[in-house]
Design a protein around this motif. Structure first.
Motif, PDB file in Angstrom:
ATOM      1  N   MET A 244       0.838  -1.209   0.000  1.00  0.00           N
ATOM      2  CA  MET A 244       0.000   0.000   0.000  1.00  0.00           C
ATOM      3  C   MET A 244       0.873   1.260   0.000  1.00  0.00           C
ATOM      4  N   LEU A 245       1.959   1.247   0.782  1.00  0.00           N
ATOM      5  CA  LEU A 245       2.878   2.385   0.806  1.00  0.00           C
ATOM      6  C   LEU A 245       3.518   2.592  -0.571  1.00  0.00           C
ATOM      7  N   GLN A 246       3.910   1.505  -1.213  1.00  0.00           N
ATOM      8  CA  GLN A 246       4.512   1.622  -2.535  1.00  0.00           C
ATOM      9  C   GLN A 246       3.499   2.167  -3.552  1.00  0.00           C
ATOM     10  N   GLU A 247       2.265   1.709  -3.460  1.00  0.00           N
ATOM     11  CA  GLU A 247       1.213   2.224  -4.345  1.00  0.00           C
ATOM     12  C   GLU A 247       0.965   3.710  -4.061  1.00  0.00           C
ATOM     13  N   HIS A 248       0.976   4.073  -2.780  1.00  0.00           N
ATOM     14  CA  HIS A 248       0.807   5.476  -2.380  1.00  0.00           C
ATOM     15  C   HIS A 248       1.925   6.341  -2.978  1.00  0.00           C
ATOM     16  N   CYS A 249       3.142   5.814  -2.984  1.00  0.00           N
ATOM     17  CA  CYS A 249       4.283   6.555  -3.542  1.00  0.00           C
ATOM     18  C   CYS A 249       4.193   6.695  -5.061  1.00  0.00           C
ATOM     19  N   ARG A 250       3.610   5.713  -5.720  1.00  0.00           N
ATOM     20  CA  ARG A 250       3.454   5.812  -7.177  1.00  0.00           C
ATOM     21  C   ARG A 250       2.527   6.964  -7.549  1.00  0.00           C
ATOM     22  N   ASN A 251       1.567   7.261  -6.684  1.00  0.00           N
ATOM     23  CA  ASN A 251       0.670   8.408  -6.846  1.00  0.00           C
ATOM     24  C   ASN A 251       0.013   8.429  -8.234  1.00  0.00           C
ATOM     25  N   ASN A 252      -0.616   7.319  -8.572  1.00  0.00           N
ATOM     26  CA  ASN A 252      -1.254   7.192  -9.883  1.00  0.00           C
ATOM     27  C   ASN A 252      -2.366   8.217 -10.108  1.00  0.00           C
ATOM     28  N   LYS A 253      -2.967   8.721  -9.037  1.00  0.00           N
ATOM     29  CA  LYS A 253      -4.034   9.719  -9.170  1.00  0.00           C
ATOM     30  C   LYS A 253      -3.479  11.139  -9.264  1.00  0.00           C
ATOM     31  N   LYS A 254      -2.168  11.257  -9.213  1.00  0.00           N
ATOM     32  CA  LYS A 254      -1.483  12.558  -9.342  1.00  0.00           C
ATOM     33  C   LYS A 254      -1.963  13.574  -8.297  1.00  0.00           C
ATOM     34  N   GLU A 255      -2.102  13.114  -7.059  1.00  0.00           N
ATOM     35  CA  GLU A 255      -2.483  14.013  -5.971  1.00  0.00           C
ATOM     36  C   GLU A 255      -1.314  14.945  -5.652  1.00  0.00           C
ATOM     37  N   GLU A 256      -1.615  16.171  -5.277  1.00  0.00           N
ATOM     38  CA  GLU A 256      -0.573  17.109  -4.875  1.00  0.00           C
ATOM     39  C   GLU A 256      -0.267  16.892  -3.399  1.00  0.00           C
ATOM     40  N   ARG A 257       0.956  16.545  -3.115  1.00  0.00           N
ATOM     41  CA  ARG A 257       1.387  16.274  -1.741  1.00  0.00           C
ATOM     42  C   ARG A 257       2.631  17.089  -1.443  1.00  0.00           C
ATOM     43  N   PHE A 258       2.425  18.365  -1.250  1.00  0.00           N
ATOM     44  CA  PHE A 258       3.560  19.253  -1.005  1.00  0.00           C
ATOM     45  C   PHE A 258       3.778  19.535   0.471  1.00  0.00           C
ATOM     46  N   ILE A 259       2.733  19.381   1.264  1.00  0.00           N
ATOM     47  CA  ILE A 259       2.828  19.609   2.710  1.00  0.00           C
ATOM     48  C   ILE A 259       2.134  18.466   3.435  1.00  0.00           C
ATOM     49  N   GLN A 260       2.493  18.318   4.690  1.00  0.00           N
ATOM     50  CA  GLN A 260       1.843  17.294   5.502  1.00  0.00           C
ATOM     51  C   GLN A 260       0.404  17.717   5.792  1.00  0.00           C
ATOM     52  N   PRO A 261      -0.492  16.752   5.855  1.00  0.00           N
ATOM     53  CA  PRO A 261      -1.872  17.108   6.186  1.00  0.00           C
ATOM     54  C   PRO A 261      -1.961  17.618   7.619  1.00  0.00           C
ATOM     55  N   PRO A 262      -2.963  18.438   7.926  1.00  0.00           N
ATOM     56  CA  PRO A 262      -3.097  18.921   9.303  1.00  0.00           C
ATOM     57  C   PRO A 262      -3.331  17.765  10.262  1.00  0.00           C
ATOM     58  N   LEU A 263      -2.845  17.919  11.459  1.00  0.00           N
ATOM     59  CA  LEU A 263      -2.998  16.875  12.474  1.00  0.00           C
ATOM     60  C   LEU A 263      -4.357  17.055  13.143  1.00  0.00           C
ATOM     61  N   GLU A 264      -5.356  16.485  12.537  1.00  0.00           N
ATOM     62  CA  GLU A 264      -6.721  16.556  13.055  1.00  0.00           C
ATOM     63  C   GLU A 264      -7.192  15.153  13.363  1.00  0.00           C
ATOM     64  N   TYR A 265      -6.523  14.535  14.293  1.00  0.00           N
ATOM     65  CA  TYR A 265      -6.825  13.143  14.608  1.00  0.00           C
ATOM     66  C   TYR A 265      -8.091  13.048  15.432  1.00  0.00           C
ATOM     67  N   GLU A 266      -9.014  12.266  14.931  1.00  0.00           N
ATOM     68  CA  GLU A 266     -10.246  11.963  15.668  1.00  0.00           C
ATOM     69  C   GLU A 266     -10.157  10.502  16.066  1.00  0.00           C
ATOM     70  N   PRO A 267     -10.219  10.197  17.362  1.00  0.00           N
ATOM     71  CA  PRO A 267     -10.120   8.799  17.780  1.00  0.00           C
ATOM     72  C   PRO A 267     -11.235   7.960  17.165  1.00  0.00           C
ATOM     73  N   VAL A 268     -10.843   6.801  16.680  1.00  0.00           N
ATOM     74  CA  VAL A 268     -11.796   5.842  16.133  1.00  0.00           C
ATOM     75  C   VAL A 268     -11.973   4.762  17.167  1.00  0.00           C
ATOM     76  N   PRO A 269     -13.205   4.478  17.587  1.00  0.00           N
ATOM     77  CA  PRO A 269     -13.411   3.437  18.592  1.00  0.00           C
ATOM     78  C   PRO A 269     -12.888   2.090  18.096  1.00  0.00           C
ATOM     79  N   ALA A 270     -12.332   1.318  18.994  1.00  0.00           N
ATOM     80  CA  ALA A 270     -11.828   0.001  18.650  1.00  0.00           C
ATOM     81  C   ALA A 270     -12.990  -0.884  18.225  1.00  0.00           C
ATOM     82  N   LYS A 271     -12.777  -1.684  17.183  1.00  0.00           N
ATOM     83  CA  LYS A 271     -13.807  -2.590  16.710  1.00  0.00           C
ATOM     84  C   LYS A 271     -13.898  -3.787  17.639  1.00  0.00           C
ATOM     85  N   GLU A 272     -15.097  -4.194  17.902  1.00  0.00           N
ATOM     86  CA  GLU A 272     -15.318  -5.392  18.730  1.00  0.00           C
ATOM     87  C   GLU A 272     -14.911  -6.603  17.917  1.00  0.00           C
TER      88      GLU A 272
END
Length: 158
Positions: A129-157
Motif C-alpha cells: 500500500m505504501l509503494q502504491e501510495h508513492c506511485r501516486n497514480n491519481k497525481k495528488e498534490e502532496r507538497f505539505i503534511q496534512p493537518p494533524l486533526e486526529y479523531e479517535p476511532v473506537p476500537a472494533k469489537e
C-alpha cells in the motif's frame, strides 16, 4: 577499512535515545569510527505493550509526521491520514513495525519508492500500500503534511 572522521549524530525522537559524537578538526581527537561501527549502531526499541488501539492510532499519526528525513515524513503522514483509521489491529501492528523498526531512513524511503528490494521482514500488504501510495497514480498534490486533526476511532469489537 575506511575511517569516518566526521560528526556522527544518531537521534531518535520516538525511542528516547540521543548519542552525539564530535571530532574537532583542529585537534584531531581520537574519536574515529569505522564504517562497520556506524552501520552496526542499534537503537533500543521502546515498548508499547499495553497501549490501547485508540492510543496506538494517535501515536502512529504523530510518529508518521516525524520519521527522520522530510521525504519519509511527507509520505508517511499523507499515507496515515488516508488509511490509518481504517486499519485493523493486525494492520496497525505491521504499520508500526515498518514505521518504527528500521534504523536507516534512506532504506525505508528506497523500499517505498521501489528503488531497493524490500527485505522479507518488512514485505507485507501495508508495504504494498505504501509503494502504491508513492506511485501516486491519481497525481495528488502532496507538497505539505496534512493537518494533524486526529479523531479517535473506537476500537472494533472482535
Amino acid at each position: 577499512m575506511s575511517v569516518i572522521r566526521c560528526t556522527v549524530v544518531c537521534r531518535s525522537l520516538n525511542r528516547g535515545l540521543s548519542v552525539n559524537r564530535f571530532q574537532n578538526s583542529q585537534t584531531r581527537s581520537k574519536t574515529e569510527y569505522t564504517t562497520s561501527d556506524v552501520n552496526n549502531l542499534s537503537i533500543p526499541e521502546k515498548s508499547y505493550a499495553n497501549e490501547s488501539i485508540t492510543k496506538k492510532r494517535a501515536r502512529l499519526h504523530w510518529q508518521s509526521r516525524k520519521r527522520g528525513i522530510s521525504e519519509n515524513c511527507l509520505i508517511f503522514s499523507t499515507f496515515a491520514a488516508k488509511y490509518l483509521n481504517s486499519f485493523s489491529p493486525e494492520q496497525i501492528e505491521i504499520y508500526d513495525k515498518i514505521l518504527n523498526k528500521p534504523n536507516n531512513d534512506w532504506d525505508v524511503y528506497y523500499w517505498m519508492v521501489g528503488t531497493k528490494n524490500v527485505p522479507n521482514e518488512y514485505q507485507s500488504e501495508i508495504m504494498d500500500m505504501l509503494q502504491e501510495h508513492c506511485r501516486n497514480n491519481k497525481k495528488e498534490e502532496r507538497f505539505i503534511q496534512p493537518p494533524l486533526e486526529y479523531e479517535p476511532v473506537p476500537a472494533k469489537e472482535s
